[in-house]
Enzyme design. Structure first.
Site, PDB file in Angstrom:
ATOM      1  NE  ARG A  61      -3.910   0.631   1.820  1.00 33.26           N
ATOM      2  CZ  ARG A  61      -5.146   0.756   2.300  1.00 33.26           C
ATOM      3  NH1 ARG A  61      -5.371   1.507   3.361  1.00 33.26           N
ATOM      4  NH2 ARG A  61      -6.146   0.130   1.732  1.00 33.26           N
ATOM      5  CG  HIS A  89      -8.425   0.173  -2.987  1.00 34.26           C
ATOM      6  ND1 HIS A  89      -7.603  -0.873  -2.624  1.00 34.26           N
ATOM      7  CD2 HIS A  89      -9.142   0.478  -1.870  1.00 34.26           C
ATOM      8  CE1 HIS A  89      -7.812  -1.166  -1.344  1.00 34.26           C
ATOM      9  NE2 HIS A  89      -8.746  -0.379  -0.873  1.00 34.26           N
ATOM     10  CG  ASP A 149     -13.397   6.432  -1.536  1.00 41.90           C
ATOM     11  OD1 ASP A 149     -13.410   6.214  -0.303  1.00 41.90           O
ATOM     12  OD2 ASP A 149     -12.348   6.444  -2.216  1.00 41.90           O
ATOM     13  CD  GLN A 177     -13.051  -1.967  -0.817  1.00 42.78           C
ATOM     14  OE1 GLN A 177     -12.225  -1.873   0.084  1.00 42.78           O
ATOM     15  NE2 GLN A 177     -14.254  -2.489  -0.635  1.00 42.78           N
ATOM     16  NE  ARG A 206     -10.201  -5.244   0.572  1.00 41.23           N
ATOM     17  CZ  ARG A 206      -9.453  -4.223   1.018  1.00 41.23           C
ATOM     18  NH1 ARG A 206     -10.012  -3.139   1.499  1.00 41.23           N
ATOM     19  NH2 ARG A 206      -8.129  -4.272   0.944  1.00 41.23           N
ATOM     20  CB  CYS A 208     -14.114   1.128  -0.322  1.00 43.28           C
ATOM     21  SG  CYS A 208     -13.571   2.844  -0.143  1.00 43.28           S
TER      22      CYS A 208
HETATM   23  N1  NVA Z   1      -9.800   6.783  -1.686  1.00 38.20           N
HETATM   24  C1  NVA Z   1      -9.488   6.336  -0.361  1.00 38.20           C
HETATM   25  C2  NVA Z   1      -9.737   4.871  -0.221  1.00 38.20           C
HETATM   26  C3  NVA Z   1      -9.511   4.335   1.163  1.00 38.20           C
HETATM   27  C4  NVA Z   1      -9.724   2.865   1.245  1.00 38.20           C
HETATM   28  C5  NVA Z   1      -8.041   6.670  -0.046  1.00 38.20           C
HETATM   29  O1  NVA Z   1      -7.185   6.483  -0.923  1.00 38.20           O
HETATM   30  O2  NVA Z   1      -7.756   7.137   1.055  1.00 38.20           O
HETATM   31  N1   CP Z   2     -11.242  -0.039   2.197  1.00 35.71           N
HETATM   32  C1   CP Z   2      -9.981  -0.106   2.652  1.00 35.71           C
HETATM   33  O1   CP Z   2      -9.035  -0.383   1.904  1.00 35.71           O
HETATM   34  O2   CP Z   2      -9.860   0.112   3.967  1.00 35.71           O
HETATM   35  P1   CP Z   2      -8.505   0.331   4.795  1.00 35.71           P
HETATM   36  O3   CP Z   2      -7.944   1.654   4.366  1.00 35.71           O
HETATM   37  O4   CP Z   2      -8.943   0.316   6.227  1.00 35.71           O
HETATM   38  O5   CP Z   2      -7.564  -0.781   4.481  1.00 35.71           O
END
Ligand code: NVA
Ligand code: CP
Length: 307
Positions: free
Chosen positions: A102, A129, A223, A132, A291, A263
């Protein structure tokens, strides 16, 4: 050997195969059976951003499959002190069997994959992502709303939106994206998705009017307005996203019995109202649980590709 960096690298059949495998593993888990397909294997998890779901699902999933997961935050490993990505990739992939990352720039994960001897999974970048979306589609299948789906995404043109675009383009469903002006999806991603949609028959529309997108939709999703790394823009974004909250009024425009997906984490009173989130809690938290199951399917599938 395959990496899982974006959905565009996978065929419709492969995406459905991974989800079917995840559902099968979920069924045996619910029946009290643990499939130990990844016994003695290790998954390195590199986190340069926070996570609740991604960390818990990958770590738990790997344990349930008989393997072990290592949590490596960039505060703990030398990557965070400037050790090159290509060196980190070569070291970790000589010891571990799979890597989940990540991070911020998508190019980091591409570079890592280039030097890795083992499959690399995208656990979220600024651009995509994809894991997800495996869970989201698995949830649509479970709720029986995947056939003839008309999905309306209301909000920021971000990593989630880009992955929705690729999922729709690959699987061939209708996706309408409504973003405020100035927060549109990346034009290259949109162009690629439109190209793929020609082959799958997907209908993809983008606009700046949430009501237009939601009208008659069978699934509404959104989101956060400020993704990780955009904390400084939060105040401005709250102003710019006025009228984009998915609330009861917005859901009324969708089809009767339309589903809501998120998500998570959710910011109530911003992209979604308390009422909408709570009245769709069953599917939204089912989506979060998926997930775990979808990624177990993915890890087993990737491992099988290595032979
Ligand atoms: N768009 C959000 C998704 C979190 C799972 C982010 O990147 O923070
Ligand atoms: N939806 C998602 O990826 O959640 P986290 O940021 O908690 O991993």
């Amino acid at each position: 050997m395959r990496h899982f960096l974006t959905l565009k690298d996978f065929t419709k059949e492969e995406i459905l195969e991974i989800i079917a495998l995840g559902l099968e593993i979920k069924k045996s888990l619910k029946a009290g059976k643990f499939n130990k397909e990844l016994e003695n294997k290790t998954l390195a998890m590199i986190f340069e951003k926070s996570s609740t779901r991604t960390r818990v699902s990958f770590e738990t999933g790997m344990f349930q499959l008989g393997g072990h997961a290592l949590f490596l935050s960039n505060r703990d490993i030398h990557l965070g002190r400037g050790e090159p990505v290509k060196d980190t990739a070569r070291v970790i992939s000589r010891m571990c069997d799979m890597v989940m990352i990540r991070t911020y720039a998508h190019s980091m994960i591409e570079e890592f994959a280039k030097y890795s001897k083992v499959p690399v999974i995208n656990g979220l970048t600024d651009s995509y992502h994809p894991v997800q979306l495996l869970a989201d589609y698995m949830t649509m299948v479970e709720y029986g709303v995947h056939e003839n789906a008309v999905v309306a995404y209301v909000g920021d043109g971000n990593n989630m939106t880009h992955s929705w675009l690729f999922l729709a383009a690959k699987l061939g469903f209708e996706l309408r994206v409504a973003t405020p002006k100035g927060y549109e999806v990346d034009s290259d991603v949109l162009r690629e998705a439109m190209e793929m949609a020609k082959l799958s028959g997907a209908v993809i529309r983008v606009c700046n009017d949430p009501k237009e997108a939601v009208k008659g939709a069978t699934i509404v999703t959104t989101d956060t307005w400020a993704s990780m790394g955009q904390e400084d823009e939060k105040e401005q974004r709250v102003k710019d996203f006025a009228g984009f909250m998915v609330n009861d009024l917005m859901m009324c425009l969708a089809q009767k019995d339309a589903k809501f997906l998120h998500c998570l984490p959710a910011y109530r009173g911003q992209e979604v109202s308390e009422e909408v989130l709570e009245s769709h809690a069953d599917i939204v938290f089912g989506e979060a649980e998926n997930r775990l199951h979808a990624q177990k399917g993915l890890m087993v599938w990737l491992d099988k590709q290595r032979g």
